[in-house]
Scaffold this motif. Sequence first.
Motif, PDB file in Angstrom:
ATOM      1  N   ILE A 162     -17.113 -42.158 -25.070  1.00 33.20           N
ATOM      2  CA  ILE A 162     -16.325 -41.184 -25.842  1.00 33.20           C
ATOM      3  C   ILE A 162     -14.837 -41.378 -25.586  1.00 33.20           C
ATOM      4  N   LEU A 163     -14.451 -41.483 -24.317  1.00 38.89           N
ATOM      5  CA  LEU A 163     -13.034 -41.640 -23.982  1.00 38.89           C
ATOM      6  C   LEU A 163     -12.487 -42.968 -24.493  1.00 38.89           C
ATOM      7  N   GLN A 164     -13.308 -44.013 -24.459  1.00 37.89           N
ATOM      8  CA  GLN A 164     -12.880 -45.308 -24.993  1.00 37.89           C
ATOM      9  C   GLN A 164     -12.660 -45.230 -26.500  1.00 37.89           C
ATOM     10  N   ALA A 165     -13.550 -44.530 -27.193  1.00 33.13           N
ATOM     11  CA  ALA A 165     -13.388 -44.378 -28.643  1.00 33.13           C
ATOM     12  C   ALA A 165     -12.109 -43.617 -28.972  1.00 33.13           C
ATOM     13  N   LEU A 166     -11.783 -42.625 -28.162  1.00 33.63           N
ATOM     14  CA  LEU A 166     -10.553 -41.860 -28.389  1.00 33.63           C
ATOM     15  C   LEU A 166      -9.328 -42.757 -28.216  1.00 33.63           C
ATOM     16  N   ARG A 167      -9.324 -43.553 -27.171  1.00 31.98           N
ATOM     17  CA  ARG A 167      -8.167 -44.434 -26.936  1.00 31.98           C
ATOM     18  C   ARG A 167      -8.043 -45.472 -28.050  1.00 31.98           C
TER      19      ARG A 167
ATOM     20  N   ILE B 181     -13.183 -40.207 -35.884  1.00 32.24           N
ATOM     21  CA  ILE B 181     -13.726 -40.242 -34.527  1.00 32.24           C
ATOM     22  C   ILE B 181     -15.039 -39.483 -34.443  1.00 32.24           C
ATOM     23  N   CYS B 182     -15.099 -38.322 -35.060  1.00 33.34           N
ATOM     24  CA  CYS B 182     -16.349 -37.550 -35.037  1.00 33.34           C
ATOM     25  C   CYS B 182     -17.480 -38.335 -35.692  1.00 33.34           C
TER      26      CYS B 182
ATOM     27  N   ILE C 202     -29.437 -31.127 -13.614  1.00 29.79           N
ATOM     28  CA  ILE C 202     -28.871 -31.105 -14.967  1.00 29.79           C
ATOM     29  C   ILE C 202     -27.369 -31.327 -14.863  1.00 29.79           C
ATOM     30  N   MET C 203     -26.909 -32.322 -15.570  1.00 31.97           N
ATOM     31  CA  MET C 203     -25.490 -32.650 -15.609  1.00 31.97           C
ATOM     32  C   MET C 203     -24.956 -32.378 -17.010  1.00 31.97           C
ATOM     33  N   ASP C 204     -23.996 -31.468 -17.101  1.00 33.86           N
ATOM     34  CA  ASP C 204     -23.355 -31.149 -18.377  1.00 33.86           C
ATOM     35  C   ASP C 204     -21.891 -31.590 -18.322  1.00 33.86           C
ATOM     36  N   ALA C 205     -21.408 -32.089 -19.436  1.00 34.52           N
ATOM     37  CA  ALA C 205     -20.003 -32.499 -19.520  1.00 34.52           C
ATOM     38  C   ALA C 205     -19.509 -32.273 -20.945  1.00 34.52           C
ATOM     39  N   GLU C 206     -18.218 -32.022 -21.058  1.00 30.69           N
ATOM     40  CA  GLU C 206     -17.620 -31.845 -22.388  1.00 30.69           C
ATOM     41  C   GLU C 206     -16.217 -32.415 -22.401  1.00 30.69           C
ATOM     42  N   VAL C 207     -15.842 -32.911 -23.554  1.00 33.42           N
ATOM     43  CA  VAL C 207     -14.493 -33.410 -23.793  1.00 33.42           C
ATOM     44  C   VAL C 207     -13.884 -32.567 -24.898  1.00 33.42           C
ATOM     45  N   VAL C 208     -12.738 -31.974 -24.634  1.00 32.51           N
ATOM     46  CA  VAL C 208     -12.026 -31.191 -25.643  1.00 32.51           C
ATOM     47  C   VAL C 208     -10.827 -32.012 -26.106  1.00 32.51           C
TER      48      VAL C 208
END
Length: 243
Positions: free
Chosen positions: A82-87, A128-129, A110-116
Amino acid sequence: MNAPIFTALPPAEFAGADQQQGPDLRAGNRAVLGGQLREVQVTGVAEVSCPADRASVRVSVSSTKESVNEATDSVTRRLDYILQALRQHGVKDADSSVRRFLRRDADVYIMDAEVVVTFSDFQKMEQICGVLLEKLDKSVCVGAPRFHHSPGCLDQTRQRACVSAVENAQQKATRISQLLGERLGSPLLVREEGTKEWRNDDDDEEDGGREQRSAPHFPHIPKITVSSHVSVSFSFTDKSRKL
């Protein structure tokens, strides 16, 4: 709105009124330099609308595994993508934030993560979406964009509303002076009487409302509308004097 016209009394006659009304009449009196105050006082109103110029999107991923490492690695791989796609699409690191949360439920982790991500380019946001949904499919959740106005956008909209209201007042004063056979002079006083702001979350256009309800769902970009009400006094110049 009717524009009241005020003609001055001789200085001796309105000295009492000068004390009661404060700096407004005194400002006009200074411009006259002892003569009769000849002025026109008008009001001006203007409304300016501006669509939101920012949008925030939440992209979340989750993993449930029997070990901490497996849950963490699964989420980390998708976060990296996700971060690579943003860059690659030119999104600056300052415009995105990452949160992670690890918890245990019975015998699993359980591992949860989010990018805003905050976008100023809505076309780039759509691209991007689309890429994330295509490549990560059901392993990622892309939320609906939440639109808002940046502080700079709000300030510019307020300024434009005030300036437009003053321009409307000047146009009104010019027409009145022409009607009375006067020559409009310099402004004596400009005062913003009040402002109002409201957010248009729904489409205000009644035409096509039914068509919009039946059309495919697209994120609606809200608008902010600012209304400014000003009062402006202009002097009447002596026609015998050359400009």
